[in-house]
Design an enzyme around this catalytic site. Structure first.
Site, mmCIF file in Angstrom:
data_model
loop_
_atom_site.group_PDB
_atom_site.id
_atom_site.type_symbol
_atom_site.label_atom_id
_atom_site.label_comp_id
_atom_site.label_asym_id
_atom_site.label_seq_id
_atom_site.Cartn_x
_atom_site.Cartn_y
_atom_site.Cartn_z
ATOM 1 N N MET A 271 2.953 1.608 3.904
ATOM 2 C CA MET A 271 1.608 1.352 3.983
ATOM 3 C C MET A 271 1.048 0.451 2.963
ATOM 4 O O MET A 271 1.607 0.214 2.100
ATOM 5 C CB MET A 271 0.876 2.859 3.331
ATOM 6 C CG MET A 271 -0.535 2.886 3.415
ATOM 7 S SD MET A 271 -1.343 2.551 4.635
ATOM 8 C CE MET A 271 -2.804 1.876 4.395
ATOM 9 N N ASN A 273 -1.399 -0.692 1.205
ATOM 10 C CA ASN A 273 -2.408 -0.619 0.245
ATOM 11 C C ASN A 273 -2.550 -1.915 -0.724
ATOM 12 O O ASN A 273 -1.668 -2.450 -0.883
ATOM 13 C CB ASN A 273 -1.970 0.540 -1.021
ATOM 14 C CG ASN A 273 -1.639 1.879 -0.222
ATOM 15 O OD1 ASN A 273 -2.440 2.367 0.494
ATOM 16 N ND2 ASN A 273 -0.280 2.415 -0.206
ATOM 17 N N GLU A 306 3.877 -5.409 5.973
ATOM 18 C CA GLU A 306 2.888 -4.879 5.119
ATOM 19 C C GLU A 306 2.253 -6.076 4.102
ATOM 20 O O GLU A 306 1.029 -5.952 4.053
ATOM 21 C CB GLU A 306 3.474 -3.893 3.919
ATOM 22 C CG GLU A 306 4.172 -2.536 4.892
ATOM 23 C CD GLU A 306 3.438 -2.157 5.905
ATOM 24 O OE1 GLU A 306 2.322 -1.873 5.968
ATOM 25 O OE2 GLU A 306 3.791 -1.226 6.877
ATOM 26 N N HIS A 309 -0.384 -7.804 6.106
ATOM 27 C CA HIS A 309 -1.759 -6.838 6.209
ATOM 28 C C HIS A 309 -2.660 -7.337 4.960
ATOM 29 O O HIS A 309 -3.714 -7.091 4.805
ATOM 30 C CB HIS A 309 -1.563 -5.257 5.897
ATOM 31 C CG HIS A 309 -1.205 -4.680 7.004
ATOM 32 N ND1 HIS A 309 -2.142 -4.720 8.209
ATOM 33 C CD2 HIS A 309 -0.310 -3.880 7.438
ATOM 34 C CE1 HIS A 309 -1.596 -3.957 9.371
ATOM 35 N NE2 HIS A 309 -0.583 -3.240 8.697
ATOM 36 N N GLU A 328 -2.912 -3.802 13.066
ATOM 37 C CA GLU A 328 -1.411 -3.571 13.226
ATOM 38 C C GLU A 328 -0.852 -4.562 14.324
ATOM 39 O O GLU A 328 0.337 -4.881 14.248
ATOM 40 C CB GLU A 328 -1.509 -1.946 13.929
ATOM 41 C CG GLU A 328 -1.805 -1.030 12.903
ATOM 42 C CD GLU A 328 -1.208 -1.181 11.486
ATOM 43 O OE1 GLU A 328 -0.307 -1.942 11.516
ATOM 44 O OE2 GLU A 328 -1.740 -0.461 10.505
HETATM 45 N N1 BES Z 1 -0.922 0.796 8.374
HETATM 46 C C1 BES Z 1 0.193 1.376 8.617
HETATM 47 C C2 BES Z 1 0.713 2.785 8.085
HETATM 48 C C3 BES Z 1 -0.002 3.832 8.821
HETATM 49 C C4 BES Z 1 0.742 4.486 10.065
HETATM 50 C C5 BES Z 1 -1.028 4.487 8.255
HETATM 51 C C6 BES Z 1 -0.075 5.531 10.623
HETATM 52 C C7 BES Z 1 -1.490 5.591 8.673
HETATM 53 C C8 BES Z 1 -1.226 5.967 9.931
HETATM 54 C C9 BES Z 1 1.476 0.299 8.122
HETATM 55 O O1 BES Z 1 1.226 -0.993 8.073
HETATM 56 C C10 BES Z 1 2.480 0.160 9.540
HETATM 57 O O2 BES Z 1 2.025 -0.104 10.265
HETATM 58 N N2 BES Z 1 3.493 0.677 9.010
HETATM 59 C C11 BES Z 1 4.437 0.737 10.006
HETATM 60 C C12 BES Z 1 5.814 -0.058 9.646
HETATM 61 C C13 BES Z 1 5.929 -1.276 10.411
HETATM 62 C C14 BES Z 1 7.136 -2.268 10.193
HETATM 63 C C15 BES Z 1 5.744 -1.256 11.693
HETATM 64 C C16 BES Z 1 5.147 2.105 10.156
HETATM 65 O O3 BES Z 1 4.749 3.055 9.289
HETATM 66 O O4 BES Z 1 5.954 2.393 11.042
HETATM 67 ZN ZN ZN Z 2 0.625 -2.003 10.014
#
Ligand code: BES
Ligand code: ZN
Length: 875
Positions: A271, A273, A306, A309, A328
């Site tokens: 995440m 943050n 991350e 972001h 995303e």
């Molecule tokens: N913002 C997301 C985390 C998230 C996911 C928050 C679902 C709330 C609900 C984070 O930036 C993210 O996309 N994480 C991915 C990893 C990435 C390498 C694709 C994950 O958690 O799979």
């Molecule tokens: Zn993400």
């Protein structure tokens, strides 16, 4: 207007008549009681006459007697749990302008991995609690009352009161700490303008390592005590990514520091943050001796994602969740760009086609959704963190970049970031900047991809020198949807020097094909000519070639004339067209044979996934043939697998290491006895000597799966041995390998045992999906019965959308009959919730697609004969 708090119920968004400017928050977590108390003082700008301040709060007890706006005492303080709002009513209009809203509240540090929650870790052999947060998408309201929507950006000034021996982190650096006995008060700098979902707090015991960017930003990686070495790789990628994104977006990293922390209980992968990025351990920690090459890739991609972001998402934020994909999709796309630059030998852009593939596969369902999707309640947001927002989002960005050109695209993105910094943007705002910077019709082009679900398949037919193209919406159920897109078409004929590009705007069009260039290179039209559309798969669409063109491409593959990406595109398209009954399984199997000399990981990873798809369907479709089909698929993969063997070779490439693991796993899944026996043999050596170099992390999963293929209720030593390793290991990656193997047993009772083990407190809730992902085909029935029996408990324990959806998908979508689909529907009638509704519908659709595919495979007259022919030819 009736002056009642009731009027604010059932609304998608908060009223805009007042908005927060600055939050002053004090939080006092009690780690042993798993509770917290807090006080908020929020500077609010009232912009329209109103009797009410309406903000979000959920699972919080707000003390009504503590609430004040300036010195005004509210006439009522009402919380609506279902709407997750807090309405503070006054008996007269509030003065226009700025005032401070104050209140005290309490809450629990929950076990659900959302809001302000408790995670557990071991320290000196004892279990300890840490307090941590996960606020995206709409769970900041579970920690403090707030305007919990991305467009209400405000400044945050946090103060924490925590046990003095613990590390307490938040988005900003500490300005002051005062210790009073067992507690300390930690004061943090005020943040720049940011959205609530990016606020974060972590309190626990940690070690850290530290580095610094060229720009002088301090970056730290926090790990469990004693494990900080495992943060080195992430730190290196993190530091370099920050420098790289600073250049790419032509904007410095906006905060004074960046911390990255591994959290033992974590629902997502990571995440973003602001300034305090949290990760599950598997996505941050890397250990030369304990991690696999694919663990390493996951860490690099996750860190880059991350950190992207921090610009795309945190500095410039989507205006509303409808535009989640801006966050995303972009972070995913740009993470590949970063990792490609940092570690070119991973051939990361070719691996990006994994993302495109997942996007294409999901978006071929009638139950998909457009990239831009209406959101009417907070509970609907989590479900759109799916392959459409991520993978289709990232893929259409790649398509646009390739249409506009990398340099123009980058410049325009940098302008966009500068224009909307510390503010919010919608999808159209991005298109407007891109149009302005490039003069291209970006909005018209891209709107067809973001506001419309699905994508086209382009039918390509050669007629003399004319290539006729026709687009139709592609759906896996074989029907043709009504969609029409503006499609960036690219084509080559006989050589990559002949590339043409244009926009297909209507239903049909034709291109003049001139094969003379390739003729002079000795590859005249006819026999040896090949025409490939969608060069390097930059477009988000599929292509169905007529027989003559398909034959040309098959030859080109055999003769190794095509790029890796094109080879991937052809096998992926062909597989999906077969599922949709637009081409026979027989012809797909023939095409696969053209890949028999392939030795590249990126291509073989797609070939393998297609092989496993064919294997699965043939078990139900043609039981009498399925042994031969397995053999055929084994033959296809075997020569590459034999070349690599089980043992790592000095100086071999990262991709070959990945390939070894991929092939061994596939061969085990296909039931290749020799590989299974070797896996079991090495496992026994490993059991006696955990340091043996016969079973390094890269081949361990294959060995574990091999062991589980041989386990049964009457001969269960392998299962018990794996459990023992699981219990003894402190490494999340090792634990995940084991969890992903336990349920892969052909013995139903063992599958059941693995599922029940998952419910014990020996398995963290965050790790359930590993077990679910591994369930064997033989175990699908018992898993479904198990889910029905445990549904209430499962729903309560895994409420978040992605987790509960995993349970539904991994049990339901394995079935292949209409009867089963009906049974599943019946079970869920009256039980659906927004968190998993779409996942359920998609799973049911998948069952029906498989059922129809099976029917059509059974009617293929030549399948058996072709399989025999190919088998003889190969042996
Ligand atoms: N913002 C997301 C985390 C998230 C996911 C928050 C679902 C709330 C609900 C984070 O930036 C993210 O996309 N994480 C991915 C990893 C990435 C390498 C694709 C994950 O958690 O799979
Ligand atoms: Zn993400």
């Amino acid at each position: 207007m009736a002056a009642s708090p009731e009027q604010f119920r059932g609304q998608a968004r908060l009223p805009r008549c007042a908005s927060p400017l600055r939050y002053d928050l004090i939080l006092r977590p009690d780690l042993s009681a798993c509770a917290f108390s807090g006080s908020a003082a929020v500077a609010v700008a009232v912009s329209e006459p109103t009797h009410f301040l309406v903000l979000n709060a959920a699972e919080l007890a707000v003390d009504p007697s503590s609430v004040r706006f300036q010195d005004l005492v509210p006439s009522e303080v009402v919380q609506f749990e279902e709407d997750e709002i807090l309405v503070v009513g006054f008996d007269r209009d509030l003065p226009i302008g700025e005032g401070v809203l104050r209140m005290d509240f309490t809450g629990t540090l929950n076990d659900q991995m959302r809001g302000f929650y408790r995670s557990k870790y071991e320290y000196k052999g004892e279990s300890r609690n840490m307090a941590t947060t996960q606020f995206e998408a709409a769970d900041a309201r579970r920690c403090f009352p707030c305007w919990d929507e991305p467009a209400f950006k405000a400044k945050f000034k946090l103060t924490l009161e925590v046990p003095s021996e613990l590390v307490a982190l938040s988005n900003m650096p500490v300005i002051k700490e005062t210790v009073h006995g067992p507690l300390k008060t930690v004061y943090y700098e005020e943040s720049p303008l940011m959205s609530t979902y990016l606020v974060a707090i972590v309190v626990g015991l940690f070690d850290y390592i530290e580095g610094s960017t060229l720009g002088g930003t301090t970056v730290r990686v926090y790990t469990q005590v004693g494990k900080s070495n495992q943060g080195k790789f992430a730190l290196d990628v993190g530091v370099k990514s920050l420098d790289l994104f600073k250049d790419y977006f032509d904007t410095p990293y906006p905060l004074p520091k960046l911390d990255m922390v591994a959290i033992p209980d974590f629902a997502a992968g990571a995440m973003e943050n602001y300034g305090l990025v949290t990760y599950r351990e598997t996505a941050l920690l890397y250990d030369e001796l304990l991690s696999s090459a694919s663990n390493k890739q996951q860490v690099a991609i996750t860190v880059a994602h991350e950190l992207a972001h921090q610009w795309f998402g945190n500095l410039v934020t989507m205006e509303w969740w409808t535009h989640l994909w801006l966050n995303e999709g972009f972070a995913s796309w740009v993470s590949y760009l970063a990792v490609e630059a940092l570690i070119p030998e991973w051939n990361n852009w070719t691996q990006f086609l994994d993302e495109t593939t997942s996007g294409l596969r999901l978006d071929a369902l009638a139950e998909s959704h457009p990239i831009e999707v209406d959101i009417n309640h907070a509970c609907e947001i989590d479900a759109i963190f799916d392959s459409i927002s991520y993978d289709k989002g990232a893929s259409v960005i790649r398509m646009l970049q390739s249409y506009l050109g990398a340099e123009r695209f980058q410049k325009a993105l940098a302008s966009y970031i500068k224009k909307y910094a510390y503010s919010n943007a919608k999808t159209e705002d991005l298109w407007a900047v891109l149009e302005e910077e490039t003069g291209e019709p970006v909005k018209d082009l891209m709107t067809t991809w973001t506001k419309q679900q699905g994508y086209p398949v382009i039918y390509a037919k050669l007629d003399g020198h004319d290539l006729h193209l026709e687009q139709t919406q592609f759906l896996s159920d074989g029907s043709s949807g009504p969609g029409l897109w503006i499609v960036p078409i690219t084509s080559c004929c006989g050589s990559y020097d002949t590339q043409k590009k244009f926009l297909l705007k209507g239903k049909t069009d034709k291109v003049h094909i001139d094969c003379t260039a390739s003729q002079s290179a000795g590859e005249g039209k006819g026999q040896n000519c090949w025409i490939k559309l969608n060069i390097d798969q930059t477009g988000f669409y599929r292509v169905k070639y007529d027989d003559e063109l398909a034959a040309g491409l098959e030859k080109a593959i055999k003769a190794n004339k095509l790029s890796l990406m094109d080879k991937i595109g052809i096998v992926e398209d062909s597989y999906s067209l077969s599922v949709a009954r637009k081409q026979t399984l027989t012809s797909l199997v023939r095409l696969l044979n053209a890949y028999c000399n392939e030795s590249d990981y990126t291509v073989l990873s797609h070939v393998t996934s297609v092989c496993l798809g064919i294997d699965k369907i043939s078990v139900d479709a043609t039981p009498q043939l399925c042994k031969d089909i397995k053999q055929l698929l084994i033959n296809l993969l075997l020569s590459a697998a034999k070349t690599l063997g089980w043992d790592p070779k000095d100086g071999e490439s990262h991709l070959d290491v990945m390939l070894r693991s991929l092939l061994l796993i596939a061969l085990v899944k296909l039931g290749h006895d020799e590989t299974i026996n070797e896996g079991v043999r090495r496992f026994h050596i490993f059991l006696k000597d955990r340091k043996t170099n016969l079973l390094p992390p890269d081949t361990r999963k294959a060995s574990y799966l091999a062991v589980m293929r041989t386990v049964s209720t009457s001969s269960r030593a392998g299962y018990d041995a794996l459990l023992k390793i699981y219990r003894e290991s402190a490494e999340a990656q090792e634990k995940s390998r084991i969890l992903g193997s336990l349920s892969s047993c052909p013995d139903k009772d063992i599958v059941l045992e693995a599922l029940n083990f998952m419910l014990t407190d020996e398995v963290r809730n965050q790790d359930a999906f590993y077990v679910l992902g591994g369930i064997s085909l033989e175990g699908r029935e018992v898993a479904w019965t198990w889910l029905k029996e445990n549904w209430d408990h499962v729903l309560k324990t895994w409420p978040s959308s992605s987790l509960i959806s995993d349970f539904v998908k991994s049990t339901v979508s394995r079935f292949t009959t209409e009867e089963k689909a009906a049974e599943v529907s019946e079970f869920f009638a009256g039980k659906t919730k927004p968190s998993f509704e779409r996942a359920l519908k998609q799973s049911l659709e998948r069952i029906r697609i498989s059922a129809r595919w099976i029917e059509s495979i059974r009617s293929e007259a030549n399948l058996a004969q072709t399989v025999q022919e190919l088998l003889q030819h190969n042996v």
